[in-house]
Design a protein around this motif. Structure first.
Motif, PDB file in Angstrom:
ATOM      1  N   LYS A 143      -8.955  64.326  87.053  1.00  0.00           N
ATOM      2  CA  LYS A 143      -9.059  64.925  85.719  1.00  0.00           C
ATOM      3  C   LYS A 143      -9.289  66.428  85.802  1.00  0.00           C
ATOM      4  CE  LYS A 143     -10.772  60.925  83.190  1.00  0.00           C
ATOM      5  NZ  LYS A 143     -11.926  60.368  82.477  1.00  0.00           N
ATOM      6  N   LYS A 144     -10.083  66.846  86.773  1.00  0.00           N
ATOM      7  CA  LYS A 144     -10.438  68.260  86.873  1.00  0.00           C
ATOM      8  C   LYS A 144      -9.355  69.085  87.570  1.00  0.00           C
ATOM      9  CE  LYS A 144     -14.164  71.282  88.380  1.00  0.00           C
ATOM     10  NZ  LYS A 144     -15.476  71.380  88.993  1.00  0.00           N
ATOM     11  N   LYS A 145      -8.835  68.587  88.661  1.00  0.00           N
ATOM     12  CA  LYS A 145      -7.909  69.369  89.494  1.00  0.00           C
ATOM     13  C   LYS A 145      -6.433  69.119  89.219  1.00  0.00           C
ATOM     14  CE  LYS A 145     -11.164  71.260  91.967  1.00  0.00           C
ATOM     15  NZ  LYS A 145     -11.403  72.695  92.011  1.00  0.00           N
ATOM     16  N   HIS A 146      -6.102  67.947  88.727  1.00  0.00           N
ATOM     17  CA  HIS A 146      -4.691  67.574  88.563  1.00  0.00           C
ATOM     18  C   HIS A 146      -4.440  66.984  87.180  1.00  0.00           C
ATOM     19  CE1 HIS A 146      -4.504  68.177  92.881  1.00  0.00           C
ATOM     20  NE2 HIS A 146      -5.364  67.197  93.086  1.00  0.00           N
ATOM     21  N   GLN A 147      -4.850  67.664  86.146  1.00  0.00           N
ATOM     22  CA  GLN A 147      -4.712  67.146  84.783  1.00  0.00           C
ATOM     23  C   GLN A 147      -3.288  66.746  84.448  1.00  0.00           C
ATOM     24  OE1 GLN A 147      -6.410  70.267  82.420  1.00  0.00           O
ATOM     25  NE2 GLN A 147      -8.163  68.998  81.904  1.00  0.00           N
ATOM     26  N   SER A 148      -2.323  67.522  84.897  1.00  0.00           N
ATOM     27  CA  SER A 148      -0.929  67.223  84.557  1.00  0.00           C
ATOM     28  C   SER A 148      -0.428  65.950  85.237  1.00  0.00           C
ATOM     29  CB  SER A 148      -0.020  68.391  84.935  1.00  0.00           C
ATOM     30  OG  SER A 148      -0.075  68.625  86.326  1.00  0.00           O
ATOM     31  N   PHE A 149      -1.075  65.531  86.314  1.00  0.00           N
ATOM     32  CA  PHE A 149      -0.678  64.308  87.019  1.00  0.00           C
ATOM     33  C   PHE A 149      -1.442  63.082  86.528  1.00  0.00           C
ATOM     34  CE2 PHE A 149       0.321  67.680  90.025  1.00  0.00           C
ATOM     35  CZ  PHE A 149       1.608  67.341  90.387  1.00  0.00           C
ATOM     36  N   PHE A 150      -2.590  63.317  85.894  1.00  0.00           N
ATOM     37  CA  PHE A 150      -3.464  62.216  85.507  1.00  0.00           C
ATOM     38  C   PHE A 150      -2.998  61.611  84.194  1.00  0.00           C
ATOM     39  CE2 PHE A 150      -7.269  60.352  83.579  1.00  0.00           C
ATOM     40  CZ  PHE A 150      -7.642  59.488  84.588  1.00  0.00           C
ATOM     41  N   VAL A 151      -2.730  60.317  84.212  1.00  0.00           N
ATOM     42  CA  VAL A 151      -2.330  59.597  83.013  1.00  0.00           C
ATOM     43  C   VAL A 151      -3.353  58.503  82.786  1.00  0.00           C
ATOM     44  CG1 VAL A 151      -0.548  58.168  81.945  1.00  0.00           C
ATOM     45  CG2 VAL A 151       0.107  60.062  83.448  1.00  0.00           C
ATOM     46  N   ASN A 152      -4.022  58.586  81.651  1.00  0.00           N
ATOM     47  CA  ASN A 152      -5.007  57.564  81.305  1.00  0.00           C
ATOM     48  C   ASN A 152      -4.359  56.580  80.335  1.00  0.00           C
ATOM     49  OD1 ASN A 152      -7.140  56.032  80.428  1.00  0.00           O
ATOM     50  ND2 ASN A 152      -8.539  57.754  80.181  1.00  0.00           N
ATOM     51  N   PRO A 153      -4.149  55.329  80.749  1.00  0.00           N
ATOM     52  CA  PRO A 153      -3.467  54.364  79.889  1.00  0.00           C
ATOM     53  C   PRO A 153      -4.261  54.052  78.613  1.00  0.00           C
ATOM     54  CG  PRO A 153      -4.327  53.298  81.847  1.00  0.00           C
ATOM     55  CD  PRO A 153      -4.524  54.769  82.026  1.00  0.00           C
TER      56      PRO A 153
END
Length: 53
Positions: free
Chosen positions: A40-50
């Protein structure tokens, strides 16, 4: 410890085991929650929360 998995998580502190690995960078963690926080902090664009659909 009240649950067996709590013992396993605690033992990782002493063994240095870090089974939760980031797929974007070399980061690794002993707890899944730390990996989620990292994503969430470092890779927001990669993180997908279903749960946020």
């Amino acid at each position: 410890f009240t649950r067996q998995n709590h013992v396993q998580i605690h033992l990782r502190i002493h063994t240095g085991e870090k089974p939760f690995r980031c797929t974007v960078c070399p980061y690794a963690s002993s707890a899944r929650s730390n990996l989620v926080a990292h994503l969430k902090k470092k890779h927001q664009s990669f993180f997908v929360n279903p749960n946020n659909r």
